[in-house]
Scaffold this motif. Structure first.
Motif, PDB file in Angstrom:
ATOM      1  N   GLY A  70       3.774 -37.563 -10.364  1.00 11.21           N
ATOM      2  CA  GLY A  70       3.140 -38.870 -10.543  1.00 11.21           C
ATOM      3  C   GLY A  70       1.720 -38.742 -11.069  1.00 11.21           C
ATOM      4  N   LEU A  71       0.982 -37.787 -10.542  1.00 15.19           N
ATOM      5  CA  LEU A  71      -0.397 -37.580 -10.992  1.00 15.19           C
ATOM      6  C   LEU A  71      -0.457 -37.045 -12.420  1.00 15.19           C
ATOM      7  CD1 LEU A  71      -1.910 -36.129  -7.695  1.00 15.19           C
ATOM      8  CD2 LEU A  71      -2.446 -38.353  -8.737  1.00 15.19           C
ATOM      9  N   VAL A  72       0.445 -36.135 -12.771  1.00 13.10           N
ATOM     10  CA  VAL A  72       0.470 -35.607 -14.143  1.00 13.10           C
ATOM     11  C   VAL A  72       0.761 -36.733 -15.129  1.00 13.10           C
ATOM     12  CG1 VAL A  72       1.753 -34.138 -15.754  1.00 13.10           C
ATOM     13  CG2 VAL A  72       1.072 -33.235 -13.534  1.00 13.10           C
ATOM     14  N   LEU A  73       1.777 -37.517 -14.836  1.00 15.84           N
ATOM     15  CA  LEU A  73       2.131 -38.621 -15.736  1.00 15.84           C
ATOM     16  C   LEU A  73       0.998 -39.636 -15.840  1.00 15.84           C
ATOM     17  CD1 LEU A  73       5.856 -39.021 -14.684  1.00 15.84           C
ATOM     18  CD2 LEU A  73       5.016 -38.307 -16.936  1.00 15.84           C
ATOM     19  N   ALA A  74       0.391 -39.979 -14.706  1.00 17.52           N
ATOM     20  CA  ALA A  74      -0.718 -40.935 -14.717  1.00 17.52           C
ATOM     21  C   ALA A  74      -1.913 -40.386 -15.494  1.00 17.52           C
ATOM     22  CB  ALA A  74      -1.125 -41.284 -13.286  1.00 17.52           C
ATOM     23  N   THR A  94      -7.949 -38.711 -11.240  1.00 15.34           N
ATOM     24  CA  THR A  94      -6.539 -38.330 -11.275  1.00 15.34           C
ATOM     25  C   THR A  94      -6.387 -36.840 -11.558  1.00 15.34           C
ATOM     26  OG1 THR A  94      -6.001 -40.546 -12.083  1.00 15.34           O
ATOM     27  CG2 THR A  94      -4.308 -38.872 -12.320  1.00 15.34           C
ATOM     28  N   LEU A  95      -7.159 -36.338 -12.504  1.00 20.11           N
ATOM     29  CA  LEU A  95      -7.101 -34.912 -12.815  1.00 20.11           C
ATOM     30  C   LEU A  95      -7.576 -34.076 -11.629  1.00 20.11           C
ATOM     31  CD1 LEU A  95      -8.432 -35.084 -16.469  1.00 20.11           C
ATOM     32  CD2 LEU A  95      -6.145 -34.322 -15.778  1.00 20.11           C
ATOM     33  N   GLY A  96      -8.584 -34.535 -10.919  1.00 18.57           N
ATOM     34  CA  GLY A  96      -9.064 -33.821  -9.741  1.00 18.57           C
ATOM     35  C   GLY A  96      -8.010 -33.744  -8.656  1.00 18.57           C
ATOM     36  N   LEU A  97      -7.331 -34.859  -8.400  1.00 15.33           N
ATOM     37  CA  LEU A  97      -6.242 -34.844  -7.419  1.00 15.33           C
ATOM     38  C   LEU A  97      -5.126 -33.922  -7.880  1.00 15.33           C
ATOM     39  CD1 LEU A  97      -6.091 -38.631  -6.509  1.00 15.33           C
ATOM     40  CD2 LEU A  97      -6.865 -36.764  -5.031  1.00 15.33           C
ATOM     41  N   GLY A 140     -11.208 -31.536  -7.160  1.00 21.59           N
ATOM     42  CA  GLY A 140     -10.124 -30.571  -7.080  1.00 21.59           C
ATOM     43  C   GLY A 140     -10.465 -29.099  -7.051  1.00 21.59           C
ATOM     44  N   ALA A 141     -11.686 -28.728  -7.393  1.00 21.15           N
ATOM     45  CA  ALA A 141     -11.980 -27.304  -7.551  1.00 21.15           C
ATOM     46  C   ALA A 141     -12.372 -26.593  -6.266  1.00 21.15           C
ATOM     47  CB  ALA A 141     -13.090 -27.119  -8.585  1.00 21.15           C
TER      48      ALA A 141
END
Length: 176
Positions: A70-74, A94-97, A140-141
């Protein structure tokens, strides 16, 4: 477990992926709509995501694969759509999550960031994109940095070798 004590059962724990399945459905629908598919048909196409056997089986499990999908698609919907300030900021979140959910996340994030940077460069909005990248890294890091400090390997505490590239680890894969 703590959830069982607080909620009386583990039922809600295993439904954590449902909102992300909806996010995947909506993301696929948006992508189809952008390509000219009529609204009802694009929603039907997005709903087909739920018909994939792996998705159906994992919706009732506490894995993170549906969340990740879901996160990749979003993320790709956001970086390929109109680049307003809000969209750029949401793409960073979104990329961080996404990079925080699975160790393979940074590979997908790299592709999404490449799209975002190329589009922003054309629109002369690189300053806003740097904010997006900063938000992504802030969210995310941290786990990768912690893993590198504690285990000597940013991904996980197991030795990982990909051809000539080797990430050290406390345990070898053969020991697993």
């Amino acid at each position: 477990t703590a959830f069982r004590l607080a909620l009386g059962s583990d039922t809600w724990v295993e439904s954590a992926q449902l909102p992300f399945a909806l996010l995947a459905v909506l993301s696929l629908s948006v992508l189809a709509r952008r390509e000219g598919v009529p609204t009802r048909r694009s929603l039907a196409l997005g709903l087909l995501f739920l018909a994939i056997p792996t998705v159906t089986l994992q919706l009732a499990a506490n894995y993170v694969d549906i969340i990740f999908a879901g996160l990749v698609l979003a993320a790709f919907v956001l970086v390929s759509g109109p680049l307003g300030f809000t969209t750029i900021l949401l793409s960073g979140m979104t990329l961080g999550l996404m990079i925080g959910v699975k160790p393979v996340g940074p590979l997908y994030a790299l592709a999404a960031c490449a799209v975002l940077v190329m589009r922003a460069q054309r629109m002369r909005r690189l300053g806003e994109v740097s904010l997006s990248l900063g938000v992504m890294l802030a969210i995310g890091a941290w786990k990768y940095l912690e893993n590198a400090a504690v285990h000597g390997n940013p991904v996980w505490p197991v030795e990982l070798d990909v051809g000539l590239f080797v990430l050290p680890g406390e345990v070898t894969r053969s020991a697993l």
